[in-house]
Design a protein around this motif. Structure first.
Motif, PDB file in Angstrom:
ATOM      1  N   SER A 346       0.849  -1.187   0.000  1.00  0.00           N
ATOM      2  CA  SER A 346       0.000   0.000   0.000  1.00  0.00           C
ATOM      3  C   SER A 346       0.886   1.239   0.000  1.00  0.00           C
ATOM      4  O   SER A 346       1.998   1.217   0.539  1.00  0.00           O
ATOM      5  N   GLN A 347       0.379   2.300  -0.601  1.00  0.00           N
ATOM      6  CA  GLN A 347       1.180   3.529  -0.687  1.00  0.00           C
ATOM      7  C   GLN A 347       0.260   4.743  -0.629  1.00  0.00           C
ATOM      8  O   GLN A 347      -0.970   4.614  -0.660  1.00  0.00           O
ATOM      9  N   GLY A 348       0.867   5.926  -0.496  1.00  0.00           N
ATOM     10  CA  GLY A 348       0.076   7.155  -0.423  1.00  0.00           C
ATOM     11  C   GLY A 348      -0.735   7.262   0.850  1.00  0.00           C
ATOM     12  O   GLY A 348      -1.810   7.878   0.855  1.00  0.00           O
ATOM     13  N   LEU A 349      -0.228   6.663   1.951  1.00  0.00           N
ATOM     14  CA  LEU A 349      -0.974   6.657   3.213  1.00  0.00           C
ATOM     15  C   LEU A 349      -0.706   7.955   3.978  1.00  0.00           C
ATOM     16  O   LEU A 349       0.395   8.187   4.475  1.00  0.00           O
ATOM     17  N   THR A 350      -1.732   8.784   4.062  1.00  0.00           N
ATOM     18  CA  THR A 350      -1.627  10.048   4.777  1.00  0.00           C
ATOM     19  C   THR A 350      -2.799  10.159   5.758  1.00  0.00           C
ATOM     20  O   THR A 350      -3.967  10.121   5.335  1.00  0.00           O
ATOM     21  N   PHE A 351      -2.485  10.253   7.035  1.00  0.00           N
ATOM     22  CA  PHE A 351      -3.521  10.381   8.065  1.00  0.00           C
ATOM     23  C   PHE A 351      -2.861  10.818   9.367  1.00  0.00           C
ATOM     24  O   PHE A 351      -1.643  10.782   9.516  1.00  0.00           O
ATOM     25  N   GLU A 352      -3.683  11.247  10.329  1.00  0.00           N
ATOM     26  CA  GLU A 352      -3.167  11.563  11.651  1.00  0.00           C
ATOM     27  C   GLU A 352      -4.122  11.028  12.711  1.00  0.00           C
ATOM     28  O   GLU A 352      -5.315  10.806  12.450  1.00  0.00           O
ATOM     29  N   ILE A 353      -3.575  10.814  13.900  1.00  0.00           N
ATOM     30  CA  ILE A 353      -4.356  10.280  15.023  1.00  0.00           C
ATOM     31  C   ILE A 353      -4.191  11.218  16.208  1.00  0.00           C
ATOM     32  O   ILE A 353      -3.065  11.604  16.558  1.00  0.00           O
ATOM     33  N   GLU A 354      -5.313  11.587  16.820  1.00  0.00           N
ATOM     34  CA  GLU A 354      -5.287  12.501  17.952  1.00  0.00           C
ATOM     35  C   GLU A 354      -5.460  11.756  19.271  1.00  0.00           C
ATOM     36  O   GLU A 354      -5.917  10.608  19.313  1.00  0.00           O
ATOM     37  N   ARG A 355      -5.094  12.449  20.349  1.00  0.00           N
ATOM     38  CA  ARG A 355      -5.153  11.862  21.694  1.00  0.00           C
ATOM     39  C   ARG A 355      -6.569  11.377  22.021  1.00  0.00           C
ATOM     40  O   ARG A 355      -7.562  12.017  21.693  1.00  0.00           O
ATOM     41  N   GLU A 356      -6.629  10.180  22.639  1.00  0.00           N
ATOM     42  CA  GLU A 356      -7.849   9.527  23.131  1.00  0.00           C
ATOM     43  C   GLU A 356      -8.727   8.970  22.015  1.00  0.00           C
ATOM     44  O   GLU A 356      -9.819   8.471  22.279  1.00  0.00           O
ATOM     45  N   GLU A 357      -8.276   9.034  20.765  1.00  0.00           N
ATOM     46  CA  GLU A 357      -9.029   8.371  19.697  1.00  0.00           C
ATOM     47  C   GLU A 357      -8.848   6.865  19.793  1.00  0.00           C
ATOM     48  O   GLU A 357      -7.825   6.368  20.256  1.00  0.00           O
ATOM     49  N   ARG A 358      -9.859   6.111  19.325  1.00  0.00           N
ATOM     50  CA  ARG A 358      -9.761   4.657  19.180  1.00  0.00           C
ATOM     51  C   ARG A 358      -9.962   4.363  17.703  1.00  0.00           C
ATOM     52  O   ARG A 358     -11.082   4.367  17.206  1.00  0.00           O
ATOM     53  N   VAL A 359      -8.865   4.128  17.014  1.00  0.00           N
ATOM     54  CA  VAL A 359      -8.891   4.045  15.554  1.00  0.00           C
ATOM     55  C   VAL A 359      -8.746   2.591  15.108  1.00  0.00           C
ATOM     56  O   VAL A 359      -7.764   1.917  15.442  1.00  0.00           O
ATOM     57  N   ALA A 360      -9.727   2.126  14.352  1.00  0.00           N
ATOM     58  CA  ALA A 360      -9.685   0.769  13.794  1.00  0.00           C
ATOM     59  C   ALA A 360      -9.156   0.824  12.370  1.00  0.00           C
ATOM     60  O   ALA A 360      -9.571   1.667  11.574  1.00  0.00           O
ATOM     61  N   LEU A 361      -8.256  -0.083  12.048  1.00  0.00           N
ATOM     62  CA  LEU A 361      -7.678  -0.183  10.704  1.00  0.00           C
ATOM     63  C   LEU A 361      -8.292  -1.394  10.021  1.00  0.00           C
ATOM     64  O   LEU A 361      -8.144  -2.530  10.501  1.00  0.00           O
ATOM     65  N   VAL A 362      -9.012  -1.169   8.914  1.00  0.00           N
ATOM     66  CA  VAL A 362      -9.676  -2.264   8.210  1.00  0.00           C
ATOM     67  C   VAL A 362      -9.241  -2.285   6.756  1.00  0.00           C
ATOM     68  O   VAL A 362      -8.672  -1.323   6.238  1.00  0.00           O
ATOM     69  N   GLY A 363      -9.542  -3.399   6.090  1.00  0.00           N
ATOM     70  CA  GLY A 363      -9.188  -3.558   4.682  1.00  0.00           C
ATOM     71  C   GLY A 363      -9.138  -5.034   4.344  1.00  0.00           C
ATOM     72  O   GLY A 363      -9.128  -5.890   5.243  1.00  0.00           O
ATOM     73  N   PRO A 364      -9.101  -5.378   3.055  1.00  0.00           N
ATOM     74  CA  PRO A 364      -9.090  -6.793   2.658  1.00  0.00           C
ATOM     75  C   PRO A 364      -7.822  -7.510   3.120  1.00  0.00           C
ATOM     76  O   PRO A 364      -6.795  -6.869   3.384  1.00  0.00           O
ATOM     77  N   ASN A 365      -7.911  -8.822   3.223  1.00  0.00           N
ATOM     78  CA  ASN A 365      -6.736  -9.612   3.588  1.00  0.00           C
ATOM     79  C   ASN A 365      -5.618  -9.384   2.580  1.00  0.00           C
ATOM     80  O   ASN A 365      -5.845  -9.340   1.372  1.00  0.00           O
TER      81      ASN A 365
END
Length: 644
Positions: A346-365
């Protein structure tokens, strides 16, 4: 109608009682969930009901016309046949009947038989009866059913001539499930059918089982699956079974209410017993009150004493805390590429995570979810881009493969190696909360089960007190009750969480945001898993509608379409759905017409002016054969449209 009834089943191994006084029944159309902690005896009971394991006491009643189909845990299909031939063998009886019908059709065109009116009439009546029975059994749609199940269980891209022996263990397990579903027994006995299934396949299986004509008894640790499917829950607890009506969430509520009521009755009875015992003790020796005391003693002896309710199973107990809070921005990823030098995932991954967030990462196998987590914790190098962490960020990483555990250590030594200043009693207390008591703490890591390794890894993670927890499949190998403890601990955790999980119940409860990983980027959805599914479905329908719109040509070149408003896109999506529904209705009408045509032509074959005319008789037979072929194509198209 009761399809299966088990009464007072008991099973022991040596001196250990696994099941005792188990009573259970399955009625027509019921979807029954069987739950309990690991080791409670769920799989043992399934094997007993399936007839694969003997039992010591009790009785099992199953009507003669009821068939059972059993899928054991991780049971792969072993065969020398190809995928298609193996599943086609389920319908060998229909293939035989179809061949016999073709032979009857050939006989009906025989001039000698056509010349004998009585013989022809008998043959025609036989053909009509058998043809109708063949249709009712699914004789014209079984190949479509095979394709539908293979598509749903992720075999659509396979070459169906592939030999089964060349498949992986997980693929063989899915194929065993496919064959069992096609067999359509009266009762499906499924022990952990969701193993080796990704989220999309799980969703298909839920819908398939919801529409299944027979009854179902299922063991599963997938609580989302249980909530969607079951209508009755039996819980096996301390060798006994208790029945609850409703899905898994309803079972939890009812169990809590029942325990509260049972505890009140028990405590009330204990008060009554204490008062009686106190009165007897004070008055039995006194001449003036001894008769009254003796009377109370008889009352006490007649009391049917209640057992103390089981308020808590032996389960994991822990919580997560942090030493210090992080800054507002915990992590930033900018144009990150992940994978390996010879294989970019995978490429072009741009994101940020803030304090106290609960972030789930999903996608095909295979898209690189676990790879991204390993890249973030620097177990793998990134191929391009930048990853930055905010101020005061401390990371705690849970690896689903538990590679951070030293195979040569004992459980006690594993904790002590990392936290040498802890007192032994404190380490033992900690491990006791994770179900390692007594000599269990001296077990070698190499000898532990998957669930035990998971608990050791969670214990180490808890001690780290990191403010950014990264989990890769944390619920794997945990029983339902341990999963709930983990969820509660994470729900109360004051830090930030990034995690990968196939457990949709866990995803729903923990996630406040979902990041969907693709080969060329990441899309953010603010909400839990159910919101993500709903929103993604809307977007996919709109994208499909846009793709279906013909590009307008201007001056010999393709003109760009102006961006449509959400109102227009919504109208297009609804129009597309109406078109699908209209086509389904058209197919159903055509199917009814073709079936009526077949009946009419078969009746015409009984008329003297038809069966005595060889040309007309052959024409009717050809028409019947062509109509049946068309029917099969219509059934396939209807099945494909119904799954959209």
């Amino acid at each position: 109608m009761i399809l299966l009834q088990a009464e007072h089943i008991e099973k022991t191994y040596g001196i250990e009682t696994i099941l005792q006084d188990i009573s259970l029944q399955i009625q027509t159309g019921e979807r029954v969930g069987l739950v309990g902690v690991n080791g409670a005896g769920k799989s043992t009971l399934m094997k007993i009901l399936a007839g694969e394991l003997s039992y010591d006491k009790g009785i099992i009643r199953i009507p003669k016309d009821v068939t059972l189909g059993y899928l054991a845990q991780n049971s792969g299909l072993e065969s020398e046949r190809s995928i298609w031939d193996e599943l086609l063998s389920v319908f060998s009886h229909l293939q035989k009947e179809e061949l016999e019908l073709r032979e009857l059709e050939a006989k009906m065109g025989d001039p000698a038989i056509l010349a004998d009116e009585k013989r022809y009439q008998q043959l025609l009546e036989n053909y009509s009866h058998r043809s109708e029975a063949f249709k009712e059994k699914g004789g014209y749609s079984y190949e479509g059913a095979i394709r539908g199940v293979l598509h749903g269980l992720r075999f659509a891209d396979f070459d169906y001539t592939t030999p089964i022996r060349t498949l992986s263990g997980g693929q063989k397990t899915r194929l065993a499930l496919a064959k069992l579903l096609l067999q359509s027994p009266t009762i499906l006995l499924l022990d952990e059918p969701t193993n080796y299934l990704d989220i999309e396949t799980l969703t298909w299986l839920e819908m398939y089982l919801q529409n299944y004509e027979g009854a179902i008894l299922v063991v599963s640790h997938d609580r989302y699956f249980l909530d969607k499917l079951v209508t009755v829950v039996y819980e096996i607890e301390r060798t006994r079974a208790t029945r609850y009506v409703g899905n898994y969430s309803r079972f939890l509520d009812e169990k809590a209410a029942r325990l509260e009521q049972d505890l009140k009755r028990f405590e009330k009875q204990q008060d009554e017993i204490a008062k009686l015992e106190d009165f007897i003790a004070r008055n039995i020796a006194r001449a003036t009150t001894t008769k009254r005391a003796q009377s109370r003693r008889k009352t006490l002896e007649k009391i049917d004493r209640l057992d103390k309710p089981i308020m808590n199973n032996k389960s994991v107990h822990f919580s997560f805390d942090v030493v210090k809070m992080s800054g507002t921005i915990v992590m930033k990823a900018n144009n990150v590429g992940i994978g390996y030098p010879d294989a970019v995932l995978s490429q072009g991954l741009t994101f940020e995570i803030e304090r106290e967030e609960r972030v789930a990462l999903v996608g095909p196998n295979g898209i690189g979810k676990s790879t991204l987590l390993k890249t973030i914790v620097e177990q793998l190098p990134k191929l391009r881009g930048d990853i930055h962490f905010g101020s005061n960020v401390t990371i705690g990483y849970y690896d689903q493969e538990h590679r951070n555990l030293n195979e040569r250590n004992t459980v006690l030594g594993e904790i002590w190696d990392e936290y040498p200043n802890m007192l032994e009693k404190d380490v033992r207390t900690l491990l006791g909360n994770f179900l390692f008591s007594g000599d269990d703490v001296q077990k070698k890591i190499s000898d532990l089960s998957g669930g035990e390794r998971a608990r050791v890894s969670l214990a180490k993670l808890m001690l780290k007190q990191a403010n950014f927890l990264i989990f890769d499949e944390p619920t794997n190998h945990l029983d339902i009750f341990s999963k709930e403890v983990l969820e509660n601990a994470l729900y109360d955790y004051p830090g930030t969480i990034l995690f990968v999980s196939h457990d949709r119940y866990f995803l729903n409860k923990i996630a406040t945001r979902v990041l969907e990983l693709t080969g060329d980027g990441v899309t953010s959805y603010l909400g839990n898993y159910d919101y993500f599914v709903e929103k993604k479905q809307e977007l996919e329908e709109l994208a499909a509608e846009q793709a279906a719109q013909p590009a307008k040509k201007q001056g010999g070149t393709v003109a760009a379409q102006p961006e449509k408003s959400s109102y227009e896109l919504d109208k297009e999506a609804k129009r597309r759905e109406r078109q699908r529904q209209r086509r389904l209705e058209e197919i159903e009408v055509t199917i009814q017409k073709r079936e009526a045509d077949i009946v009419k032509w078969e009746e015409e074959l009984c008329l003297p002016e038809i069966y005595s005319d060889h040309v007309q008789a052959k024409e009717r037979n050809d028409q019947i054969h062509a109509a049946k072929e068309e029917l099969e194509q219509l059934y396939d198209e209807w099945s494909a449209l119904s799954e959209e």
